[in-house]
Design an enzyme around this catalytic site. Structure first.
Site, PDB file in Angstrom:
ATOM      1  N   ASN A   1      51.960   2.498  12.962  1.00  0.00           N
ATOM      2  CA  ASN A   1      50.834   3.381  13.304  1.00  0.00           C
ATOM      3  C   ASN A   1      51.074   4.004  14.683  1.00  0.00           C
ATOM      4  O   ASN A   1      51.667   3.393  15.553  1.00  0.00           O
ATOM      5  CB  ASN A   1      49.539   2.532  13.277  1.00  0.00           C
ATOM      6  CG  ASN A   1      48.327   3.234  13.856  1.00  0.00           C
ATOM      7  OD1 ASN A   1      47.681   2.715  14.769  1.00  0.00           O
ATOM      8  ND2 ASN A   1      47.996   4.401  13.342  1.00  0.00           N
ATOM      9  N   GLY A   2      50.597   5.233  14.832  1.00  0.00           N
ATOM     10  CA  GLY A   2      50.666   5.874  16.151  1.00  0.00           C
ATOM     11  C   GLY A   2      51.346   7.217  16.135  1.00  0.00           C
ATOM     12  O   GLY A   2      52.532   7.326  15.844  1.00  0.00           O
ATOM     13  N   ASP A   3      50.536   8.253  16.397  1.00  0.00           N
ATOM     14  CA  ASP A   3      51.044   9.610  16.628  1.00  0.00           C
ATOM     15  C   ASP A   3      51.620  10.300  15.394  1.00  0.00           C
ATOM     16  O   ASP A   3      52.473  11.180  15.533  1.00  0.00           O
ATOM     17  CB  ASP A   3      52.094   9.618  17.745  1.00  0.00           C
ATOM     18  CG  ASP A   3      51.528   9.142  19.072  1.00  0.00           C
ATOM     19  OD1 ASP A   3      50.289   9.074  19.188  1.00  0.00           O
ATOM     20  OD2 ASP A   3      52.314   8.835  19.977  1.00  0.00           O
TER      21      ASP A   3
ATOM     22  N   PRO B   1      41.694   2.419  10.322  1.00  0.00           N
ATOM     23  CA  PRO B   1      40.267   2.206  10.576  1.00  0.00           C
ATOM     24  C   PRO B   1      39.867   2.992  11.813  1.00  0.00           C
ATOM     25  O   PRO B   1      40.545   2.928  12.842  1.00  0.00           O
ATOM     26  CB  PRO B   1      40.183   0.691  10.845  1.00  0.00           C
ATOM     27  CG  PRO B   1      41.539   0.298  11.321  1.00  0.00           C
ATOM     28  CD  PRO B   1      42.517   1.258  10.714  1.00  0.00           C
TER      29      PRO B   1
ATOM     30  N   GLN C   1      37.789  -4.151   7.927  1.00  0.00           N
ATOM     31  CA  GLN C   1      38.174  -4.763   9.199  1.00  0.00           C
ATOM     32  C   GLN C   1      36.989  -5.441   9.875  1.00  0.00           C
ATOM     33  O   GLN C   1      35.871  -4.923   9.851  1.00  0.00           O
ATOM     34  CB  GLN C   1      38.741  -3.698  10.143  1.00  0.00           C
ATOM     35  CG  GLN C   1      39.335  -4.302  11.404  1.00  0.00           C
ATOM     36  CD  GLN C   1      39.814  -3.263  12.391  1.00  0.00           C
ATOM     37  OE1 GLN C   1      39.010  -2.521  12.961  1.00  0.00           O
ATOM     38  NE2 GLN C   1      41.110  -3.181  12.593  1.00  0.00           N
TER      39      GLN C   1
ATOM     40  N   CYS D   1      41.534  -3.346  19.358  1.00  0.00           N
ATOM     41  CA  CYS D   1      40.529  -2.504  20.011  1.00  0.00           C
ATOM     42  C   CYS D   1      40.551  -2.692  21.532  1.00  0.00           C
ATOM     43  O   CYS D   1      40.457  -3.811  22.025  1.00  0.00           O
ATOM     44  CB  CYS D   1      39.139  -2.818  19.456  1.00  0.00           C
ATOM     45  SG  CYS D   1      37.918  -1.670  20.134  1.00  0.00           S
TER      46      CYS D   1
ATOM     47  N   GLY E   1      45.680   7.846  11.829  1.00  0.00           N
ATOM     48  CA  GLY E   1      44.330   7.868  12.386  1.00  0.00           C
ATOM     49  C   GLY E   1      43.919   9.273  12.764  1.00  0.00           C
ATOM     50  O   GLY E   1      43.458  10.060  11.929  1.00  0.00           O
TER      51      GLY E   1
ATOM     52  N   ALA F   1      36.274   3.776  13.947  1.00  0.00           N
ATOM     53  CA  ALA F   1      34.827   3.610  14.082  1.00  0.00           C
ATOM     54  C   ALA F   1      34.144   4.975  14.100  1.00  0.00           C
ATOM     55  O   ALA F   1      34.581   5.887  14.803  1.00  0.00           O
ATOM     56  CB  ALA F   1      34.527   2.842  15.366  1.00  0.00           C
TER      57      ALA F   1
END
Ligand SMILES: Cc1cc2nc3c(=O)[nH]c(=O)nc-3n(C[C@H](O)[C@H](O)[C@H](O)COP(=O)(O)O)c2cc1C
Length: 321
Positions: A201-203, A17, A71, A102, A225, A19
């Site tokens: 998740n991440g990188d 997700p 979400q 967040c 992301g 924004a």
């Protein structure tokens, strides 16, 4: 293939997700690239509760995005339940996700929502349990490593006990924001301590990163992301590489230009043209990376205001292909 509750996810590649990014237009593109699951950008529980029209429009989703997770963020049991029920009744997403990651002050400090919920284990439990009990679809939770102290494992267990059907872990603390390196070891620890699917998740910037995360952490799926900003092709590269080791090939300037047009057309279907143009500025800047003689192109992109301006950009791209 894996399952979140009774929802079948066809592969291990998930869109994060984001924004302002993960709206229906981009999610459709990501889905066409082969993503197993897409997460829609966060929606405020209070905005739904107070019937904010702009927020309600953000809930737009179409059939071919399925399976899709919507979400929500908030810190109040009553309004979180209201938002979950409202979204279920109006949009019927496949999954409701609760944002516990967040870090932005408006969410995490002012509203005590997002990552701030990781500081209050009792409230985290209450919110997850109440939302789980309010909708007949699976509820997932997206967490960080912690707020300042690292407690991802404890929170993940609490979410599982409260009835969450999967956990997505972005292993940075609130304080870290998006800086430094995501600590994949925390994903591994969470996976080892819960019995529900864990989405790491991440990188992840390449199909090689995706494979590495799956191998190193034993997570059930990976969530991407920022790697998707201007690069939806990363999804199909990951899917193909995980399936049969197919090496990715560079995306051509021609493909980038075509995607720019395609994305704009999709965005226009869900937003007024003026807003679509303004939102397209950031996407266009990402898409044109790697196209030659970039500077004049960028100058035009940051001031585009209407359809004619957009066509001018397309023409400039064509001259450079
Ligand atoms: C522009 C932007 C918007 C984001 N919005 C959200 C959001 O609405 N909800 C959420 O849980 N995470 C949000 N995130 C965090 C991402 O989902 C993800 O956890 C983070 O970017 C780390 O993954 P990556 O390294 O693949 O980008 C956002 C990140 C970015 C860059």
């Amino acid at each position: 293939m894996f399952k979140i509750g009774n929802v079948v996810i066809k592969n291990q590649i998930v869109m994060a997700p984001m924004a302002g990014i993960s709206n229906s237009a981009y999610r459709q593109i990501i889905k066409e690239m082969g993503a197993g699951l897409v997460y829609a950008e966060m929606i405020s529980d209070k905005a739904i509760y107070y019937q904010n029209e702009k927020t309600k429009k953000m809930l737009t989703m179409v059939e071919n995005e399925r399976p899709i997770a919507q979400q929500i963020f908030g810190s109040d049991v009553k309004t979180m339940v209201y938002a979950a029920k409202y979204i279920y009744q109006t949009m019927q997403p496949d999954i409701i996700d609760i944002n516990m990651g967040c870090p932005v002050p408006k969410v995490a400090v002012k509203s005590k929502a997002g990552c701030a919920l990781m500081q209050d284990e009792k409230k985290a439990y209450q919110i997850v349990q109440a939302v789980v009990n309010s909708v007949p679809i699976p509820v997932t939770v997206k967490i960080r490593s912690g707020y300042d102290k690292i407690n991802a494992v404890a929170i993940a267990k609490i979410c599982e006990q409260a009835g969450a059907k999967a956990i997505a872990v972005h292993p940075r603390t609130k304080k870290q924001g998006y800086s430094g390196k995501a600590d994949w070891e925390i994903i591994k620890q969470v996976k080892a301590n819960v019995n529900i699917p864990v989405i790491g998740n991440g990188d992840i910037k390449s199909c090689y990163d995706a494979k590495k995360m799956l191998k190193e952490t034993n997570c059930d799926a990976v969530m991407i992301g920022r790697g998707l900003l201007g690069n939806p092709w990363l999804i199909q590269e990951c899917v193909a590489y995980l399936k049969n080791g197919k090496e990715p090939k560079p995306v051509s300037a021609k493909e980038k230009k075509a995607m720019l047009e395609y994305h704009f057309n999709k965005l226009k279907q869900i937003k007024p043209e003026k807003i679509a143009i303004l939102e397209m500025r950031q996407f266009a800047l990402w898409y044109v990376k790697g196209i030659s003689q970039l500077k004049p192109l960028k100058t035009e992109i940051v001031k585009m205001n209407n359809q004619q301006d957009f066509q001018k950009i397309i023409k400039l791209c064509e001259e450079r292909i």
